[in-house]
Write a protein that holds these residues in place. Sequence first.
Motif, PDB file in Angstrom:
ATOM      1  N   PHE A  55       0.823  -1.205   0.000  1.00 20.36           N
ATOM      2  CA  PHE A  55       0.000   0.000   0.000  1.00 20.36           C
ATOM      3  C   PHE A  55       0.866   1.267   0.000  1.00 20.36           C
ATOM      4  CE2 PHE A  55      -2.221   3.279   2.543  1.00 20.36           C
ATOM      5  CZ  PHE A  55      -3.266   3.554   1.655  1.00 20.36           C
ATOM      6  N   ASN A  56       1.917   1.258   0.824  1.00 20.47           N
ATOM      7  CA  ASN A  56       2.799   2.421   0.902  1.00 20.47           C
ATOM      8  C   ASN A  56       3.576   2.631  -0.393  1.00 20.47           C
ATOM      9  OD1 ASN A  56       2.232   3.405   3.498  1.00 20.47           O
ATOM     10  ND2 ASN A  56       3.530   1.852   4.438  1.00 20.47           N
ATOM     11  N   ILE A  57       3.998   1.533  -1.010  1.00 15.56           N
ATOM     12  CA  ILE A  57       4.710   1.650  -2.286  1.00 15.56           C
ATOM     13  C   ILE A  57       3.773   2.218  -3.342  1.00 15.56           C
ATOM     14  CG2 ILE A  57       5.793   0.361  -4.163  1.00 15.56           C
ATOM     15  CD1 ILE A  57       6.922  -1.554  -2.077  1.00 15.56           C
ATOM     16  N   LEU A  58       2.544   1.728  -3.381  1.00 13.28           N
ATOM     17  CA  LEU A  58       1.570   2.228  -4.362  1.00 13.28           C
ATOM     18  C   LEU A  58       1.295   3.717  -4.156  1.00 13.28           C
ATOM     19  CD1 LEU A  58      -0.888  -0.797  -4.425  1.00 13.28           C
ATOM     20  CD2 LEU A  58       0.308   0.147  -6.425  1.00 13.28           C
ATOM     21  N   ARG A  59       1.154   4.139  -2.914  1.00 10.68           N
ATOM     22  CA  ARG A  59       0.915   5.559  -2.642  1.00 10.68           C
ATOM     23  C   ARG A  59       2.084   6.410  -3.129  1.00 10.68           C
ATOM     24  NH1 ARG A  59      -1.138   7.260   3.134  1.00 10.68           N
ATOM     25  NH2 ARG A  59       0.876   6.379   3.710  1.00 10.68           N
ATOM     26  N   THR A  60       3.315   5.901  -2.945  1.00 12.15           N
ATOM     27  CA  THR A  60       4.503   6.625  -3.424  1.00 12.15           C
ATOM     28  C   THR A  60       4.511   6.704  -4.940  1.00 12.15           C
ATOM     29  OG1 THR A  60       5.789   5.863  -1.509  1.00 12.15           O
ATOM     30  CG2 THR A  60       7.027   6.674  -3.412  1.00 12.15           C
ATOM     31  N   LEU A  61       4.167   5.601  -5.605  1.00 11.00           N
ATOM     32  CA  LEU A  61       4.139   5.582  -7.064  1.00 11.00           C
ATOM     33  C   LEU A  61       3.064   6.516  -7.616  1.00 11.00           C
ATOM     34  CD1 LEU A  61       4.637   1.744  -7.707  1.00 11.00           C
ATOM     35  CD2 LEU A  61       6.330   3.585  -7.935  1.00 11.00           C
ATOM     36  N   VAL A  62       1.964   6.649  -6.880  1.00  8.32           N
ATOM     37  CA  VAL A  62       0.919   7.594  -7.277  1.00  8.32           C
ATOM     38  C   VAL A  62       1.456   9.021  -7.168  1.00  8.32           C
ATOM     39  CG1 VAL A  62      -1.321   8.570  -6.630  1.00  8.32           C
ATOM     40  CG2 VAL A  62      -1.018   6.091  -6.708  1.00  8.32           C
ATOM     41  N   GLN A  63       2.156   9.319  -6.078  1.00  8.96           N
ATOM     42  CA  GLN A  63       2.733  10.648  -5.893  1.00  8.96           C
ATOM     43  C   GLN A  63       3.736  10.984  -6.990  1.00  8.96           C
ATOM     44  OE1 GLN A  63       2.038  13.087  -3.609  1.00  8.96           O
ATOM     45  NE2 GLN A  63       0.290  11.805  -3.041  1.00  8.96           N
ATOM     46  N   GLU A  64       4.440   9.943  -7.482  1.00  8.33           N
ATOM     47  CA  GLU A  64       5.442  10.141  -8.536  1.00  8.33           C
ATOM     48  C   GLU A  64       4.812  10.117  -9.928  1.00  8.33           C
ATOM     49  OE1 GLU A  64       8.518  11.001  -8.179  1.00  8.33           O
ATOM     50  OE2 GLU A  64       8.490  10.906  -5.995  1.00  8.33           O
ATOM     51  N   ASP A  65       3.499   9.958  -9.993  1.00  8.02           N
ATOM     52  CA  ASP A  65       2.749  10.037 -11.247  1.00  8.02           C
ATOM     53  C   ASP A  65       3.015   8.868 -12.202  1.00  8.02           C
ATOM     54  OD1 ASP A  65       0.835  11.366 -12.832  1.00  8.02           O
ATOM     55  OD2 ASP A  65       2.389  12.279 -14.067  1.00  8.02           O
ATOM     56  N   VAL A  66       3.510   7.747 -11.681  1.00  5.15           N
ATOM     57  CA  VAL A  66       3.706   6.585 -12.556  1.00  5.15           C
ATOM     58  C   VAL A  66       2.604   5.545 -12.348  1.00  5.15           C
ATOM     59  CG1 VAL A  66       6.186   6.861 -12.842  1.00  5.15           C
ATOM     60  CG2 VAL A  66       5.318   5.551 -10.893  1.00  5.15           C
ATOM     61  N   VAL A  67       1.762   5.767 -11.335  1.00  2.00           N
ATOM     62  CA  VAL A  67       0.598   4.917 -11.083  1.00  2.00           C
ATOM     63  C   VAL A  67      -0.595   5.830 -10.823  1.00  2.00           C
ATOM     64  CG1 VAL A  67      -0.488   3.343  -9.422  1.00  2.00           C
ATOM     65  CG2 VAL A  67       1.809   2.863 -10.254  1.00  2.00           C
ATOM     66  N   ASP A  68      -1.756   5.461 -11.367  1.00  2.00           N
ATOM     67  CA  ASP A  68      -2.997   6.209 -11.139  1.00  2.00           C
ATOM     68  C   ASP A  68      -3.851   5.480 -10.099  1.00  2.00           C
ATOM     69  OD1 ASP A  68      -2.404   8.205 -12.929  1.00  2.00           O
ATOM     70  OD2 ASP A  68      -3.425   7.233 -14.611  1.00  2.00           O
ATOM     71  N   LEU A  82       4.415   7.083 -16.319  1.00  2.00           N
ATOM     72  CA  LEU A  82       5.281   5.981 -16.721  1.00  2.00           C
ATOM     73  C   LEU A  82       5.385   5.928 -18.244  1.00  2.00           C
ATOM     74  CD1 LEU A  82       6.972   3.542 -15.919  1.00  2.00           C
ATOM     75  CD2 LEU A  82       4.891   2.152 -15.974  1.00  2.00           C
ATOM     76  N   ALA A  83       4.249   6.134 -18.911  1.00  2.00           N
ATOM     77  CA  ALA A  83       4.253   6.119 -20.376  1.00  2.00           C
ATOM     78  C   ALA A  83       5.132   7.241 -20.926  1.00  2.00           C
ATOM     79  CB  ALA A  83       2.827   6.264 -20.901  1.00  2.00           C
ATOM     80  N   ARG A  84       5.063   8.409 -20.301  1.00  5.77           N
ATOM     81  CA  ARG A  84       5.894   9.532 -20.749  1.00  5.77           C
ATOM     82  C   ARG A  84       7.376   9.234 -20.529  1.00  5.77           C
ATOM     83  NH1 ARG A  84       2.127  12.684 -17.591  1.00  5.77           N
ATOM     84  NH2 ARG A  84       0.434  13.483 -18.902  1.00  5.77           N
ATOM     85  N   LEU A  85       7.682   8.599 -19.392  1.00  7.08           N
ATOM     86  CA  LEU A  85       9.068   8.258 -19.082  1.00  7.08           C
ATOM     87  C   LEU A  85       9.625   7.281 -20.116  1.00  7.08           C
ATOM     88  CD1 LEU A  85      11.440   8.481 -17.086  1.00  7.08           C
ATOM     89  CD2 LEU A  85      10.440   6.570 -15.817  1.00  7.08           C
ATOM     90  N   VAL A  86       8.849   6.246 -20.435  1.00  5.57           N
ATOM     91  CA  VAL A  86       9.278   5.271 -21.436  1.00  5.57           C
ATOM     92  C   VAL A  86       9.419   5.934 -22.801  1.00  5.57           C
ATOM     93  CG1 VAL A  86       8.608   3.175 -22.672  1.00  5.57           C
ATOM     94  CG2 VAL A  86       8.268   3.319 -20.194  1.00  5.57           C
ATOM     95  N   GLN A  92      14.799   9.352 -27.094  1.00  6.67           N
ATOM     96  CA  GLN A  92      16.191   9.765 -27.026  1.00  6.67           C
ATOM     97  C   GLN A  92      17.095   8.716 -27.660  1.00  6.67           C
ATOM     98  OE1 GLN A  92      18.627  10.399 -23.220  1.00  6.67           O
ATOM     99  NE2 GLN A  92      18.137  12.481 -23.855  1.00  6.67           N
ATOM    100  N   GLY A  93      16.801   7.431 -27.432  1.00  5.48           N
ATOM    101  CA  GLY A  93      17.578   6.372 -28.051  1.00  5.48           C
ATOM    102  C   GLY A  93      17.489   6.437 -29.567  1.00  5.48           C
ATOM    103  N   HIS A  94      16.298   6.743 -30.063  1.00  4.04           N
ATOM    104  CA  HIS A  94      16.102   6.866 -31.510  1.00  4.04           C
ATOM    105  C   HIS A  94      16.894   8.050 -32.054  1.00  4.04           C
ATOM    106  CE1 HIS A  94      14.165   6.730 -35.398  1.00  4.04           C
ATOM    107  NE2 HIS A  94      13.723   7.966 -35.250  1.00  4.04           N
ATOM    108  N   ARG A  95      16.921   9.146 -31.311  1.00  5.22           N
ATOM    109  CA  ARG A  95      17.650  10.320 -31.762  1.00  5.22           C
ATOM    110  C   ARG A  95      19.153  10.063 -31.785  1.00  5.22           C
ATOM    111  NH1 ARG A  95      14.190  14.981 -28.489  1.00  5.22           N
ATOM    112  NH2 ARG A  95      12.426  15.028 -29.950  1.00  5.22           N
TER     113      ARG A  95
END
Length: 261
Positions: A55-68, A82-86, A92-95
């Motif tokens: 639960f605490n990990i999920l709350r942290t991931l929500v705060q970091e905007d990688v989980v809704d 998470l999608a934006r990060l990927v 960048q790899g393509h560039r």
Amino acid sequence: MDFIDVNDTTKAAGATLVKPVSNAIRILRYLSQVGTPERSVDIARQLKINPSTCFNILRTLVQEDVVDFSALSKRYSVGLGLARLVEQVVTQGHRVQMAKPLLQNLAARQRVTITLWRKMSPDRIVIVASAASPTDVRIDMAEGQRLPILMGASGRLFATQIDLDDPEVQGSFDTIRWAQPLSLEVYREEVRQAAERGWALDDGHFSGGILAIAAPVYSPNHSIDFTVSAVMFRGQRDEAGLADLGKALIEFCNEVAGVLY
């Protein structure tokens, strides 16, 4: 409320495994695979993670905007962050791949080995692309090679945006193993010269018998995330030739910036 202990580590295959980090990655992987919103208790049961820890990990991931998190259904799903990060990593790899032909062309024109360095962390840089000189006797620089951020000609450029008076930075400098040692005072002067003329030089300090010149690739906000370095044998060019190469690198970096950014 339970807190995640960042010191909660175990040894796995000779490496240190930080459990909270490992569990966060497992949760993200699980949510990506199932493709549907899941309750915290179900995620914990599937992954065999302590429910309160999950639960605490999920709350942290929500705060970091990688989980809704849906307050209505009380379920979690992969977030847009998470999608934006990927997307950023893939883009960048393509560039970088798009920049490789430009590096190869420059290496052929200048008859030196050309490398593209990227800042990967506050204290490390890495070669993300390399083009060897087309001459019979040449220097090969392997992609993926990592160095302390202050090392080499590129390091002197990154150092122009680092506080060299910071005791931690000075401590890091003292741990660098140079092929030809130099003092911080001499290094500081070479960094000043690099900032003034727009290109940096390492004459045998990084590797014996090797000389490198580097120029910065400035981002739109004028930070240095990439550098381009020309690597050659010492004595391959005279002082005027080195200055001409430095100017050519500055022009090239202005060109390649349009590809990398």
